[in-house]
Design a protein around this motif. Structure first.
Motif, mmCIF file in Angstrom:
data_model
loop_
_atom_site.group_PDB
_atom_site.id
_atom_site.type_symbol
_atom_site.label_atom_id
_atom_site.label_comp_id
_atom_site.label_asym_id
_atom_site.label_seq_id
_atom_site.Cartn_x
_atom_site.Cartn_y
_atom_site.Cartn_z
ATOM 1 N N ALA A 65 0.891 -1.277 0.021
ATOM 2 C CA ALA A 65 0.125 0.071 0.044
ATOM 3 C C ALA A 65 0.904 1.120 -0.105
ATOM 4 N N MET A 66 0.243 2.275 -0.720
ATOM 5 C CA MET A 66 1.191 3.691 -0.761
ATOM 6 C C MET A 66 0.529 4.729 -0.031
ATOM 7 N N ASP A 67 0.405 5.836 -0.865
ATOM 8 C CA ASP A 67 -0.083 7.058 -0.159
ATOM 9 C C ASP A 67 -1.786 7.116 -0.004
ATOM 10 N N GLU B 195 -9.213 5.677 0.558
ATOM 11 C CA GLU B 195 -8.827 5.147 -0.788
ATOM 12 C C GLU B 195 -7.237 5.385 -0.616
ATOM 13 N N TYR B 196 -6.591 4.224 -0.952
ATOM 14 C CA TYR B 196 -5.108 4.155 -0.999
ATOM 15 C C TYR B 196 -4.500 3.924 -2.499
ATOM 16 N N ALA B 197 -3.344 4.112 -2.931
ATOM 17 C CA ALA B 197 -2.920 3.808 -3.879
ATOM 18 C C ALA B 197 -1.781 2.341 -3.463
ATOM 19 N N ARG B 198 -1.972 1.505 -4.466
ATOM 20 C CA ARG B 198 -1.001 0.266 -3.971
ATOM 21 C C ARG B 198 -0.299 -0.163 -5.312
ATOM 22 N N SER B 199 0.704 -0.628 -4.829
ATOM 23 C CA SER B 199 1.627 -0.901 -6.106
ATOM 24 C C SER B 199 1.451 -2.493 -6.547
#
Length: 396
Positions: free
Chosen positions: A209-211, A224-228
Motif C-alpha cells: 500500500a502507498m499514499d 482510498e489508497y494507492a497500491r503498487s
C-alpha cells in the motif's frame, strides 16, 4: 463509426504484398473511464492485437477524439500496413466495453515467416516474494489468481503464443538470481509435462500500500489508497535451458477497500477495481511483448519415437504443422560446466523429414533422404524448416 485513419508505418521497400483480413475483438474496462475513453482503449486493444498477429511491433498509442478514431499517431516497426478498418460492432455490458473490428492488412515480402508456426509456452504460477504485503485485504492468493488471469489473457488473444497452464506451486526465486546458477531440472520437468518449447516464470515483488489518496478532512468518504504492483517475468527455452527473455513491469492503482475488508482476488469485484484493471493492463502489455519476443524464433520440438525411416515428434496441428511440412534434425547433447551446471547444445545434421500425418500435439514424419536416418536418437531436436520462396507475394 470509424471515420479516418492515418498510420505512420515503417515498412520495407518491397512492393510484393499480400492482403489479409483480420477480425479482432478488443476489450476495455469502464472502471475509472467514461464511454469515450473505454471505446478508445477497446479500439486500441483490438488494433494492437491485429498488428502484432500480422508481424508489427507497437511503440506508441493511438489518439481518439470524442470516442471516434479519427487520427492515428501510432508508430509501427512493422512488415505490415493497415489499409482499411471497419467497425463491426460494439457493446457495453456491466463494467466491460468491447469492439469488434475488421482490418485489411497488407503484409510485405519480408514479413517474418516463422510467425505462422506457433510456440507453446508453459505458464507457471507466480511467486509472492513479500507475503507480508498481502495482509491488506488478506490477498495471499494473488499470485495464483493473477497467474490464472495471465493464462486467460494469453489464451484469448490471437498470436503465435499458445499458453499451457502449469499452475502448481513452485519456487522460482533462483531463476531470477543474478548468478544464473539455477537447476535446469525444473525447466525440463515443466516442459515435459506440458509439451512446451518455453517455460514462463514470474515473481510478484511488490504489492505494498502507498499514499492515501483522499483527505483526512473528507470524513464522509471511505479511505482510498494507492497500491503498487510489480512483477518480473523470465522466459526459458526448454531445449537449451537458457533464459531467452526477461521483463519487469510496474504499475499502481486505487485500492478502494476498507483496511479490514477481506478481498476475494478471484472475484469480479476485485478485477473490476482500478487496481485490478491496472494489473490487467500489465498482462495486456506482457502478451504483446511475449509475442514479439518469440514470434520470429524457429519452432522446435523433440523426437518421441523412431522406427526405421519414420519418426514421431511432439509438434502437431496446434503448432501450425500440416502434412508436407519439412523439418530438419539436430543432435542434442549435454555439457557439464566447471561449475557443475548443465548446458544443452545441438549439432545440425543433413537429415530432413516430412510430415505425413498430424494430430493436435504430435505428428508422424518420414525420411526425405535416400540415405537412412543414422545416429538419430530419441529426444533429438527437430526444427520447422522455412522455405526461401516468396511466401508472401501475390500469385496471378
Amino acid at each position: 463509426m470509424i471515420k479516418a485513419i492515418i498510420f505512420l508505418v515503417l515498412i520495407c521497400s518491397s512492393t510484393l504484398v499480400k492482403a489479409e483480413w483480420f477480425e479482432v475483438v478488443g476489450y476495455a474496462s469502464t472502471q475509472g473511464r467514461d464511454t469515450a475513453q473505454a471505446r478508445q482503449a477497446a479500439v486500441q486493444d483490438a488494433i494492437t492485437q491485429a498488428l502484432i498477429f500480422s508481424g508489427a511491433t507497437i511503440s506508441s498509442v493511438q489518439s481518439i477524439a470524442d470516442g471516434v478514431l479519427n487520427q492515428d499517431e501510432i508508430k509501427i516497426k512493422s512488415h505490415g500496413e493497415i489499409q482499411q478498418v471497419n467497425l463491426v460492432s460494439e457493446s457495453h455490458e456491466g463494467d466491460n466495453y468491447s469492439v469488434t473490428l475488421h482490418l485489411d492488412i497488407y503484409a510485405t515480402h519480408n514479413q517474418c515467416a516463422e510467425q505462422k508456426f506457433n510456440k507453446q509456452i508453459a505458464i507457471t504460477q507466480s511467486q509472492l516474494t513479500q507475503p507480508h504485503q498481502a495482509r491488506l485485504g488478506q490477498i495471499f492468493d494473488i499470485a495464483k489468481s493473477t497467474s490464472q488471469r495471465l493464462f486467460n489473457t494469453l489464451n484469448e488473444r490471437t498470436s503465435t503464443v499458445k499458453p499451457i497452464p502449469y499452475l502448481n506451486t513452485i519456487n522460482v526465486r533462483e531463476y531470477f538470481a543474478q548468478q544464473f546458477d539455477y537447476n535446469p531440472a525444473l525447466i525440463e520437468t515443466i516442459a515435459t509435462n506440458s509439451n512446451s518449447q518455453y517455460v514462463l516464470l514470474s515473481q510478484i515483488t511488490d504489492i505494498a500500500a502507498m499514499d492515501k489518496l483522499n483527505s483526512d478532512y473528507a470524513f464522509w468518504q471511505s479511505d482510498e489508497y494507492a497500491r503498487s504492483f510489480k512483477i518480473d517475468f523470465a522466459l526459458y527455452d526448454a531445449l537449451t535451458y537458457e533464459k531467452v527473455w526477461y521483463q519487469h513491469y510496474a504499475t499502481r492503482g486505487v485500492w478502494p477497500f476498507e483496511k479490514t475488508e477481506l478481498i476475494d482476488v478471484y472475484s469480479d469485484k476485485f478485477w473490476n477495481t482500478h487496481y485490478g484493471q491496472q494489473i490487467q493492463e500489465v498482462f495486456n502489455k506482457l502478451s504483446q511483448d511475449l509475442n514479439a519476443a518469440v514470434s520470429c524464433i524457429p519452432t522446435k520440438g523433440k523426437i518421441l519415437y523412431l522406427n526405421d525411416d519414420q519418426v514421431v515428434i511432439n509438434l502437431g496441428r496446434v503448432h501450425g504443422l500440416e502434412p508436407g511440412t519439412v523439418l530438419s534434425i539436430m543432435h542434442q547433447s549435454s555439457i557439464i560446466t566447471n561449475r557443475g551446471s548443465v548446458v544443452n547444445s545441438t549439432i545440425q545434421t543433413i537429415d530432413q523429414v516430412k510430415v505425413i500425418s498430424v494430430n493436435m500435439q504430435n505428428a508422424t514424419a518420414i525420411n526425405l533422404n535416400t540415405r537412412p536416418l543414422s545416429n538419430i536418437q530419441l529426444n533429438d531436436i527437430v526444427q520447422v524448416k522455412i522455405k526461401n520462396e516468396d511466401n508472401f507475394s501475390l500469385h496471378n
